[in-house]
Design an enzyme around this catalytic site. Sequence first.
Site, short mmCIF file in Angstrom:
data_model
loop_
_atom_site.label_atom_id
_atom_site.label_comp_id
_atom_site.label_asym_id
_atom_site.label_seq_id
_atom_site.Cartn_x
_atom_site.Cartn_y
_atom_site.Cartn_z
N GLU A 151 -2.24 -9.63 -6.36
CA GLU A 151 -2.40 -10.33 -7.65
C GLU A 151 -1.66 -9.60 -8.77
OE1 GLU A 151 -4.74 -9.49 -5.47
OE2 GLU A 151 -6.59 -10.64 -5.75
N GLU A 172 0.82 -1.21 0.00
CA GLU A 172 0.00 0.00 0.00
C GLU A 172 0.86 1.27 0.00
OE1 GLU A 172 -2.79 -0.52 3.24
OE2 GLU A 172 -3.90 -2.03 2.09
N CYS A 196 -2.33 -4.31 -5.46
CA CYS A 196 -2.82 -5.60 -4.95
C CYS A 196 -1.78 -6.70 -5.17
CB CYS A 196 -4.09 -6.00 -5.69
SG CYS A 196 -5.48 -4.90 -5.44
#
Length: 160
Positions: A75, A64, A73
């Site tokens: 992924e 983040e 993210c």
Amino acid sequence: MSKKYIISSEVEELDWEELLQEDQELMVQAQEISKNAYAPYSDFQVGAAVRLKSGLILQSSNQENVSFPVGVCAERLVLGYAGANYPLDPVMKIAIVAKRKGEDSWASVSPCGMCRQAINETELRFNKLMEILILKADHKILKVQGIQALLPFKFDDLNS
Ligand code: THU
């Protein structure tokens, strides 16, 4: 003349014991890497692991940023790393897990829209559907074959 589309998706729900051993291994790798999440703003620690056609497993956690949209993210980080470093090795599977900081049990997670589009791009790139394995809070695993099940009417052709 108006037309109505009814869209359905096939999603399998499995117990841990029903997973292939190689899929259990992928899940465990995703669980392990979630510990490296940098998630001081959401406290939502995500892990993603991919299995390449060669058998290689790569992992990432979410990272983040104080400027929220800059955060990435798990992924998309792992797919970006796979594409950047192993451009000729198709991504066959992705396992996704999450935990709230400080909690012992796993949380339910589901890939966001941007990550679904990123999975779509990887499928287009290698011309292969990706198997997507998602851990739920009740410890069942959702399994889909290809992003179409999670992203109907996806954008995948600039020329159509
Ligand atoms: N997040 C992921 O990394 N993957 C998901 O599938 C869902 C959400 C991250 C983004 C953000 O860092 C935090 O989880 C809360 O949304």
